[in-house]
Design a protein around this motif. Structure first.
Motif, PDB file in Angstrom:
ATOM      1  N   LEU A 222       2.004 -13.425   3.990  1.00  0.00           N
ATOM      2  CA  LEU A 222       2.676 -12.491   4.975  1.00  0.00           C
ATOM      3  C   LEU A 222       1.989 -10.827   4.864  1.00  0.00           C
ATOM      4  O   LEU A 222       1.289 -10.584   3.729  1.00  0.00           O
ATOM      5  N   CYS A 223       1.346 -10.752   5.665  1.00  0.00           N
ATOM      6  CA  CYS A 223       0.509  -9.428   5.713  1.00  0.00           C
ATOM      7  C   CYS A 223       1.580  -7.953   6.091  1.00  0.00           C
ATOM      8  O   CYS A 223       2.526  -7.768   7.061  1.00  0.00           O
ATOM      9  N   TYR A 224       2.346  -7.896   5.107  1.00  0.00           N
ATOM     10  CA  TYR A 224       3.385  -6.179   5.482  1.00  0.00           C
ATOM     11  C   TYR A 224       3.610  -5.739   3.999  1.00  0.00           C
ATOM     12  O   TYR A 224       3.099  -6.086   2.421  1.00  0.00           O
ATOM     13  N   GLY A 225       3.523  -4.332   4.349  1.00  0.00           N
ATOM     14  CA  GLY A 225       3.553  -3.840   3.395  1.00  0.00           C
ATOM     15  C   GLY A 225       2.829  -2.475   2.814  1.00  0.00           C
ATOM     16  O   GLY A 225       1.116  -3.058   2.808  1.00  0.00           O
ATOM     17  N   LEU A 226       3.259  -1.595   2.057  1.00  0.00           N
ATOM     18  CA  LEU A 226       2.264  -0.651   0.867  1.00  0.00           C
ATOM     19  C   LEU A 226       2.298   0.082  -0.210  1.00  0.00           C
ATOM     20  O   LEU A 226       3.192  -1.130  -1.009  1.00  0.00           O
ATOM     21  N   LEU A 227       1.217  -0.180  -1.166  1.00  0.00           N
ATOM     22  CA  LEU A 227       1.176  -0.232  -2.418  1.00  0.00           C
ATOM     23  C   LEU A 227       0.770   0.484  -3.309  1.00  0.00           C
ATOM     24  O   LEU A 227      -0.413   1.636  -2.217  1.00  0.00           O
ATOM     25  N   ARG A 228       1.660   2.123  -3.415  1.00  0.00           N
ATOM     26  CA  ARG A 228       1.282   3.491  -4.232  1.00  0.00           C
ATOM     27  C   ARG A 228       0.917   2.985  -5.750  1.00  0.00           C
ATOM     28  O   ARG A 228       2.007   3.477  -5.844  1.00  0.00           O
ATOM     29  N   LEU A 229      -0.282   3.164  -5.968  1.00  0.00           N
ATOM     30  CA  LEU A 229      -0.975   3.174  -7.031  1.00  0.00           C
ATOM     31  C   LEU A 229      -0.914   4.458  -7.832  1.00  0.00           C
ATOM     32  O   LEU A 229      -1.765   5.000  -7.191  1.00  0.00           O
ATOM     33  N   THR A 230      -0.985   4.913  -9.356  1.00  0.00           N
ATOM     34  CA  THR A 230      -1.139   5.420 -10.124  1.00  0.00           C
ATOM     35  C   THR A 230      -1.661   5.297 -11.304  1.00  0.00           C
ATOM     36  O   THR A 230      -1.920   4.211 -11.824  1.00  0.00           O
ATOM     37  N   VAL A 231      -3.446   5.910 -10.993  1.00  0.00           N
ATOM     38  CA  VAL A 231      -4.502   5.565 -12.225  1.00  0.00           C
ATOM     39  C   VAL A 231      -3.753   6.449 -13.211  1.00  0.00           C
ATOM     40  O   VAL A 231      -3.761   7.094 -13.750  1.00  0.00           O
ATOM     41  N   ASP A 232      -4.571   5.151 -14.967  1.00  0.00           N
ATOM     42  CA  ASP A 232      -3.833   5.726 -16.131  1.00  0.00           C
ATOM     43  C   ASP A 232      -4.976   6.142 -16.940  1.00  0.00           C
ATOM     44  O   ASP A 232      -4.376   7.010 -17.720  1.00  0.00           O
ATOM     45  N   GLY A 233      -6.050   5.914 -16.335  1.00  0.00           N
ATOM     46  CA  GLY A 233      -6.599   6.634 -17.270  1.00  0.00           C
ATOM     47  C   GLY A 233      -7.289   5.617 -18.298  1.00  0.00           C
ATOM     48  O   GLY A 233      -8.575   5.976 -18.963  1.00  0.00           O
ATOM     49  N   TYR A 234      -6.778   4.558 -18.469  1.00  0.00           N
ATOM     50  CA  TYR A 234      -7.711   3.679 -19.530  1.00  0.00           C
ATOM     51  C   TYR A 234      -8.391   2.478 -18.693  1.00  0.00           C
ATOM     52  O   TYR A 234      -8.536   1.192 -18.832  1.00  0.00           O
TER      53      TYR A 234
END
Length: 400
Positions: A222-234
């Motif tokens: 399925l092509c669907y949705g958004l992913l919002r990531l926060t980068v952790d610095g590691y």
């Protein structure tokens, strides 16, 4: 780009107002003033090519031959296809498929709002496309804070011309978006206008600790949705999915597979069985179910086959692995029935895995995409989870 003729030029202002109203309605709240200013400062029509393709059949709409229709599509809250077949000429009877589009404006502004931009931020955009999204970012932040990468040299050149046409000059790089653009980093925000099945490690490496990566998501299912990531610095990142939109897959992650060309062979002798799970339950209109199946089976794709020419079969759902090593077919006989014939071949009992994935999703309370998240480890491992990172989505297990 300016519109042809005074009549069309006069039509732009009311068209923009109507689109803004549609966007506000779709978002459920007015667009933030800084984005409304950008919307009015970089009109969408200035970034569309002379010919666009619309509708399910990708019919041509030419600015020259149908200026009213072209303008109507420019200011509708819908996606507009701006390139087909990677720009290759397929002739009058060739099969058309979309390879670039101008996203629906409500989706564009939803994603821009999700970036949570600050005036001092530097942004990397993956997929310049028409250049409109880069123009909005440059209007908001200043052109010197925006870098956009486009793999297609024709699209990159056209976008640069459109950007200059509205007086903006962000950096446009022609290259592989999966590699980002290290020379302009580190970035506070990374936004992609193409979907991915795996987040390229360069995007994480080029983002400041605490920075945000916003990318459309796709599984082969399925092509669907958004992913919002926060980068952790590691070297890793983590964040939630959101249930909005579908985008074209990044070119470098495409798979070109067809059931009868690449998967099924005449020599295959499949195992026969019967299933009580309707194929529509996992490949119908329930996007939450499909999203969950796709997270659990990230290497499995599907295709519907209407009237396959087999006695007693009205419709068939195919499922196959992306390495073409295993496949399953589930048949509906055209009657009201709760039993479906299943055929499976290869090293995996693929339909049983799909049944298991669906059963887990039901047992978890039928969660929607917004309850799922993803953690990317420093080694690039992607681990999807439900609600919290300590609840990983299970690996596929064959039911029964």
């Amino acid at each position: 780009m300016e519109l042809i003729g005074a009549d069309e030029q006069a039509a732009v202002v009311p068209a923009m107002g109507g689109l803004l109203g549609s966007v506000n309605e779709s978002l459920g709240a007015p667009v933030a003033p800084v984005w409304e200013a950008a919307f009015r400062g970089v009109p969408r029509h200035a970034f569309l090519p002379e010919t666009v393709w619309v509708g399910g059949e990708l019919e041509e709409c030419s600015r020259k031959s149908d200026p009213e229709g072209w303008l109507r599509h420019a200011y509708a809250d819908t996606a507009v296809v701006t390139q087909v077949n990677d720009g290759k000429d397929v002739g009058a009877v060739g099969e058309r498929w979309a390879s670039c589009s101008a996203s629906a404006p409500s989706v564009v502004f939803r994603m821009l709002d999700m970036l949570d931009l600050r005036a001092e931020h530097h942004v990397l955009e993956i997929g310049t496309g028409t250049g409109w999204n880069a123009a909005l970012l440059a209007h908001r932040l200043g052109a010197d804070r925006v870098t956009s990468v486009e793999v297609d040299p024709v699209l990159a050149a056209r976008a640069e011309g459109s950007l200059r046409g509205v007086g903006l000059d962000p950096r446009v790089v022609c290259g592989d978006g999966a590699e980002g653009y290290a020379d302009g980093g580190p970035y506070d925000r990374v936004i992609a206008t193409c979907s991915v099945r795996a987040v390229p490690p360069a995007w994480i490496a080029q983002t400041r600790p605490g920075g945000v990566i916003l990318v459309p998501w796709e599984s082969p299912w399925l092509c669907y949705g958004l992913l919002r990531l926060t980068v952790d610095g590691y070297g890793g990142a983590s964040g939630f999915f959101f249930p909005y939109s579908a985008f074209m897959l990044m070119r470098g992650q495409r798979t070109d597979l067809r059931i009868y060309r690449d998967v099924v062979r005449g020599s295959h002798v499949p195992l026969a069985s019967v299933s009580l799970l309707s194929p529509w339950a996992v490949a119908g209109e329930d996007w939450a179910a499909q999203f969950a199946v796709g997270l659990q089976l990230p290497d499995v794709w599907r295709a519907w086959h209407d009237d396959p020419g087999v006695d007693g079969v009205a419709r068939r759902l195919w499922a196959a692995t992306t390495d073409a090593g295993s496949w399953a077919a589930v048949d509906w006989d055209g009657t009201v029935s709760d039993r479906f014939a299943v055929w499976e071949h290869g090293g995996r009992r693929l339909w049983r895995e799909i049944e298991g994935a669906y059963a887990w999703w039901r047992g978890a309370g039928r969660p929607g995409p917004g309850r799922f998240g993803l953690t990317i480890a420093p080694d690039g491992t992607h681990v999807p989870w439900l609600d919290t990172p300590d609840r990983p989505v299970p690996a596929p297990v064959a039911a029964g």
